[in-house]
Design an enzyme around this catalytic site. Structure first.
Site, PDB file in Angstrom:
ATOM      1  N   SER A 188       1.780  -9.748  -0.865  1.00  0.00           N
ATOM      2  CA  SER A 188       1.437  -8.174  -0.701  1.00  0.00           C
ATOM      3  C   SER A 188       1.985  -7.756   0.499  1.00  0.00           C
ATOM      4  O   SER A 188       2.077  -6.555   0.742  1.00  0.00           O
ATOM      5  CB  SER A 188      -0.248  -8.115  -1.141  1.00  0.00           C
ATOM      6  N   GLU A 223      -9.747   7.476   3.722  1.00  0.00           N
ATOM      7  CA  GLU A 223     -10.796   6.483   4.498  1.00  0.00           C
ATOM      8  C   GLU A 223     -10.005   5.211   4.959  1.00  0.00           C
ATOM      9  O   GLU A 223      -9.208   4.984   4.307  1.00  0.00           O
ATOM     10  CB  GLU A 223     -11.968   6.158   3.856  1.00  0.00           C
ATOM     11  N   LYS A 260       0.742  -1.454   0.041  1.00  0.00           N
ATOM     12  CA  LYS A 260       0.003   0.053  -0.027  1.00  0.00           C
ATOM     13  C   LYS A 260       0.773   1.340  -0.065  1.00  0.00           C
ATOM     14  O   LYS A 260       0.347   2.266  -0.600  1.00  0.00           O
ATOM     15  CB  LYS A 260      -0.892   0.099   1.102  1.00  0.00           C
TER      16      LYS A 260
HETATM   17  C1  PLP Z   1      -5.104  -3.845   1.725  1.00  0.00           C
HETATM   18  C2  PLP Z   1      -4.340  -5.197   1.486  1.00  0.00           C
HETATM   19  C3  PLP Z   1      -4.613  -6.112   0.406  1.00  0.00           C
HETATM   20  C4  PLP Z   1      -5.846  -5.979  -0.586  1.00  0.00           C
HETATM   21  O1  PLP Z   1      -6.051  -4.638  -1.287  1.00  0.00           O
HETATM   22  P1  PLP Z   1      -5.786  -4.669  -2.904  1.00  0.00           P
HETATM   23  O2  PLP Z   1      -5.996  -3.486  -3.366  1.00  0.00           O
HETATM   24  O3  PLP Z   1      -6.619  -5.745  -3.419  1.00  0.00           O
HETATM   25  O4  PLP Z   1      -4.208  -5.221  -3.151  1.00  0.00           O
HETATM   26  C5  PLP Z   1      -4.000  -7.125  -0.030  1.00  0.00           C
HETATM   27  N1  PLP Z   1      -2.877  -7.440   0.905  1.00  0.00           N
HETATM   28  C6  PLP Z   1      -2.625  -6.716   1.979  1.00  0.00           C
HETATM   29  C7  PLP Z   1      -1.204  -7.046   2.876  1.00  0.00           C
HETATM   30  C8  PLP Z   1      -3.269  -5.558   2.236  1.00  0.00           C
HETATM   31  O5  PLP Z   1      -2.823  -4.898   3.236  1.00  0.00           O
END
Ligand code: PLP
Length: 384
Positions: free
Chosen positions: A367, A108, A86
């Site tokens: 992610s 938000e 993010k």
């Molecule tokens: C917020 C988040 C997601 C989901 O958000 P996307 O916009 O679909 O990428 C996935 N993995 C983590 C670690 C997150 O913090």
């Protein structure tokens, strides 16, 4: 509605006129910025010096051997500052806000992750920061509220509606309409009206820009598949984007079985854009309950909706239980505790590896890291 920002029938901008004008200015400013080499250079510099890019593409040797199939590589967004992808988008949008002369940033947040990333970027650039959060979510996410405050931002509790993410979005949009002259709305995923999905994709595309040259260096060939979890779809579209032009590379988005927007959704307008959405019997966005808070969204980015409809993208589901299993397996075999969101992608890749040849490569976009989820998993195992 604007002609821009359409992905087939999806995307667009379904907003009141006041907001339409604000978004038009934002679109023009973004187009200029992304074509300005000085802007791109600053973005890359901050990613290097503050976020810690480029992050590794790690060969998960033990996991690959255990599955006795394709080679699994992990793109390590978990190693970024603040522990997830993010921050890439938060930095990009903050630099745009600064360029546009904004003094104030609003955002938000539901689970708090995007609030933390935004507050972090605002602290770094000395911006005034206000995070809208539903009062229900504030109670559940006390630690993230405290983190946001430590970073010098204000958290505004939203009591309207059910006091959840949707109500926080409405409050933030109201603030933007009132204060657009000095305020920038920093959106956290590849969703919302144009230009947000396009802009968020642009900033997150650094993920596949890096992984593509990394895999070519390490293996001398492209992966058979890139796998990423999909909530709003930002880490997935960033992980896919540089492979979309390569016909040989499968791009696979993994949704939780408990919130399968792409697998079971229908075209509908939510939060100012059209996408495949889960609706209840009355036609309202359906509340979802994934064990991974970041995947708990009834809609999905417009480009994923399009890729699914066009047959270019594959989208599959994994249950919370399967994700939890993958969370443990990756921790034990590789010494990497993944975020529960990312564990959904790992779970699917573990199955896919068995189906593919041993020479094939799978890239999993990791992610985020799992530190934030350890307590939750503890409570699921031992009771709270
Ligand atoms: C917020 C988040 C997601 C989901 O958000 P996307 O916009 O679909 O990428 C996935 N993995 C983590 C670690 C997150 O913090």
């Amino acid at each position: 509605m604007s002609e821009q920002g359409l992905f087939g029938q999806f995307g667009g901008s379904y907003v009141p006129e006041d907001l339409e004008n604000v978004l038009k200015i934002l679109t023009e400013e973004f187009e200029k910025a992304k074509n300005d080499p000085a802007f791109i250079q600053e973005f890359k510099e901050v990613l290097a010096e503050f976020v810690g890019r480029e992050n590794p593409l790690t060969y998960a040797k033990n996991l690959s051997q255990k599955q006795n199939g394709a080679k699994i590589y992990l793109k390590r967004e978990d190693l970024n500052h603040t522990g997830a992808h993010k921050i890439n988008n938060a930095i990009g949008q903050i630099l745009l806000a600064k360029r546009m002369g904004a003094k104030r940033v609003i955002a938000e947040t539901g689970a708090g992750q995007h609030g933390v990333a935004t507050a972090t970027a605002c602290a770094m650039f000395g911006m005034d920061c206000t995070i809208y959060m539903g009062k229900h979510d504030i109670k559940r996410q006390a630690l993230n509220v405290f983190r946001i405050e430590l970073l010098g931002a204000k958290v505004k509790s939203v009591d309207a509606g059910q006091g959840r993410l949707k109500d926080a979005v409405d409050a933030a949009l109201g603030d933007l309409i009132e204060n657009y002259q000095n305020t920038f709305y920093l959106l956290g995923s590849a969703v919302g009206p144009h230009p947000f999905p396009t802009m968020v994709k642009f900033f997150q595309s650094v993920i596949s820009e890096e992984s593509k040259h990394q895999i070519l260096e390490k293996e001398g060939k492209l992966p058979a598949a890139v796998v990423a979890c999909a909530g709003g779809g930002s880490n997935a579209i960033g992980a896919f984007s540089h492979y979309l032009e390569e016909d040989s590379v499968r791009t696979i988005g993994v949704e939780p079985s408990e919130a399968p927007s792409l697998t079971e959704g229908v075209p509908a307008v939510i939060h100012g854009f059209k996408c495949l959405t889960l609706l209840d019997e009355e036609g309202n966005p359906k509340p979802t309950y994934s064990i991974a808070a970041g995947l708990d969204y009834p809609g999905i980015g417009p480009e994923h909706s399009y890729l699914k409809e066009a047959g270019r993208g594959e989208y599959v589901t994994v249950t919370g239980e399967e994700a939890l299993h993958a969370f443990k397996v990756l921790s034990e075999t590789e010494g990497i505790i993944p975020a529960l969101e990312s564990a959904h992608a790992v779970a699917y890749a573990m199955e896919l590896a068995k189906e593919l040849d041993k020479e094939d490569i799978i890239i999993v976009n990791l992610s985020g890291r799992g530190d934030k989820d350890v307590q939750q998993v503890f409570e699921m195992e031992h009771g709270s």
